[in-house]
Design a protein around this motif. Structure first.
Motif, PDB file in Angstrom:
ATOM      1  N   MET A  45      30.571  23.263  32.971  1.00  0.00           N
ATOM      2  CA  MET A  45      29.163  23.258  33.341  1.00  0.00           C
ATOM      3  C   MET A  45      28.692  24.670  33.659  1.00  0.00           C
ATOM      4  SD  MET A  45      28.219  20.157  32.998  1.00  0.00           S
ATOM      5  CE  MET A  45      26.626  20.210  33.786  1.00  0.00           C
ATOM      6  N   ARG A  46      27.396  24.890  33.509  1.00  0.00           N
ATOM      7  CA  ARG A  46      26.826  26.213  33.763  1.00  0.00           C
ATOM      8  C   ARG A  46      26.819  26.520  35.264  1.00  0.00           C
ATOM      9  NH1 ARG A  46      23.382  26.949  29.250  1.00  0.00           N
ATOM     10  NH2 ARG A  46      24.712  26.556  27.450  1.00  0.00           N
ATOM     11  N   VAL A  47      27.218  27.730  35.605  1.00  0.00           N
ATOM     12  CA  VAL A  47      27.213  28.186  36.995  1.00  0.00           C
ATOM     13  C   VAL A  47      26.560  29.565  37.036  1.00  0.00           C
ATOM     14  CG1 VAL A  47      28.596  28.852  38.990  1.00  0.00           C
ATOM     15  CG2 VAL A  47      29.304  26.904  37.575  1.00  0.00           C
ATOM     16  N   VAL A  48      25.537  29.699  37.884  1.00  0.00           N
ATOM     17  CA  VAL A  48      24.846  30.974  38.070  1.00  0.00           C
ATOM     18  C   VAL A  48      24.736  31.236  39.559  1.00  0.00           C
ATOM     19  CG1 VAL A  48      22.718  32.287  37.732  1.00  0.00           C
ATOM     20  CG2 VAL A  48      23.486  30.690  35.952  1.00  0.00           C
ATOM     21  N   THR A  49      25.147  32.426  40.003  1.00  0.00           N
ATOM     22  CA  THR A  49      24.911  32.815  41.385  1.00  0.00           C
ATOM     23  C   THR A  49      23.810  33.869  41.393  1.00  0.00           C
ATOM     24  OG1 THR A  49      26.476  34.672  41.505  1.00  0.00           O
ATOM     25  CG2 THR A  49      27.358  32.449  41.887  1.00  0.00           C
ATOM     26  N   ILE A  50      22.923  33.759  42.383  1.00  0.00           N
ATOM     27  CA  ILE A  50      21.818  34.709  42.498  1.00  0.00           C
ATOM     28  C   ILE A  50      21.819  35.314  43.894  1.00  0.00           C
ATOM     29  CG2 ILE A  50      19.322  35.047  42.445  1.00  0.00           C
ATOM     30  CD1 ILE A  50      19.106  32.769  40.448  1.00  0.00           C
ATOM     31  N   SER A  51      21.977  36.622  43.956  1.00  0.00           N
ATOM     32  CA  SER A  51      21.827  37.367  45.202  1.00  0.00           C
ATOM     33  C   SER A  51      20.437  37.985  45.160  1.00  0.00           C
ATOM     34  CB  SER A  51      22.902  38.463  45.302  1.00  0.00           C
ATOM     35  OG  SER A  51      22.619  39.339  46.360  1.00  0.00           O
ATOM     36  N   ALA A  52      19.578  37.618  46.112  1.00  0.00           N
ATOM     37  CA  ALA A  52      18.186  38.071  46.065  1.00  0.00           C
ATOM     38  C   ALA A  52      17.766  38.688  47.387  1.00  0.00           C
ATOM     39  CB  ALA A  52      17.270  36.896  45.725  1.00  0.00           C
ATOM     40  N   THR A  53      17.303  39.926  47.332  1.00  0.00           N
ATOM     41  CA  THR A  53      16.720  40.511  48.529  1.00  0.00           C
ATOM     42  C   THR A  53      15.382  39.835  48.788  1.00  0.00           C
ATOM     43  OG1 THR A  53      15.780  42.276  47.162  1.00  0.00           O
ATOM     44  CG2 THR A  53      17.850  42.754  48.309  1.00  0.00           C
ATOM     45  N   TYR A  54      14.913  39.932  50.029  1.00  0.00           N
ATOM     46  CA  TYR A  54      13.679  39.227  50.402  1.00  0.00           C
ATOM     47  C   TYR A  54      12.491  39.810  49.636  1.00  0.00           C
ATOM     48  CZ  TYR A  54      10.856  36.298  53.456  1.00  0.00           C
ATOM     49  OH  TYR A  54      10.030  35.312  53.943  1.00  0.00           O
ATOM     50  N   GLY A  55      11.671  38.923  49.091  1.00  0.00           N
ATOM     51  CA  GLY A  55      10.493  39.356  48.357  1.00  0.00           C
ATOM     52  C   GLY A  55      10.702  39.533  46.879  1.00  0.00           C
TER      53      GLY A  55
END
Length: 209
Positions: A1-11
């Motif tokens: 299955m597809r796995v994506v991790t997202i690290s996102a700074t605020y905004g």
């Protein structure tokens, strides 16, 4: 299955881009569901779990502030707590968070926002690791526009959340979350339109599978 991790700074619109990517890939979007699952596993309230969560607006930053105000509390120790909140060892929360993330990756897959997902799943086959980032001034403007807050309020949100999210990763994983070597794809979602960011992430995830 597809796995994506997202690290996102605020905004950087991680809470918009993440669900859109999940919808395109046909997998769940994991954000609020992670501390909810951890709370169930630990037998604590969601509020207690959110105190230790890097994505909660008043989460890990409050924990840091509380530890600094209380000289008897050992930051990173097993008895860390905030006044009025039942003690919940930060290490327990992180360990259970990692367990939930790995279960999702091994099972139905998903798009995982925050919680050091790129580090937890660094060796997971086919997982795409994405970083959303941009200069602070542009993130402040985007936050003010999307939330209707003043620029001063938006700047405080950005600065407080940046500190808390970076502290979470640095303390528990001993790395700088802004390091591009942790990710396959780094995007400035204040300059690149959100729809284009979604398309790029979906294309990259497909290429890795």
């Amino acid at each position: 299955m597809r796995v994506v991790t997202i690290s996102a700074t605020y905004g950087t619109a991680g809470g918009v881009i993440g669900p859109a990517v999940a919808g395109r890939l046909g997998v769940p979007f994991l954000d609020r569901a992670i501390p909810s699952a951890v709370a169930v596993e630990l037998g604590c309230s969601l509020e207690d779990a959110l105190v230790h969560d890097d994505r909660a607006e008043h989460g890990f930053g409050r924990l840091l502030a509380g530890a600094m105000r209380l000289p008897t509390v050992s930051f990173g120790g097993m008895d860390m707590y905030l006044p009025g909140v039942m003690p919940l060892p930060a290490e327990d929360f992180v360990a259970h968070t990692e367990r939930v993330i790995r279960q999702v990756a091994r099972g139905q897959g998903g798009v995982i926002l925050g919680r050091a997902g790129a580090l937890v799943l660094a060796d997971h086959p086919g997982a795409l690791h994405v970083r959303l980032d941009a200069p602070a001034d542009r993130r402040v403007i985007q936050t003010a526009t999307l939330t209707g807050r003043s620029e001063r309020e938006a700047r405080k949100l950005v600065e407080d959340n940046d500190r808390a999210r970076a502290a979470y990763v640095r303390h528990f994983y001993r790395v700088d979350p802004a390091s591009p070597t942790l990710y396959h794809l780094v995007l400035d979602s204040t300059s690149i339109p959100v729809d284009t960011c979604v398309e790029l992430i979906v294309t990259a995830s497909t290429a890795l599978s």
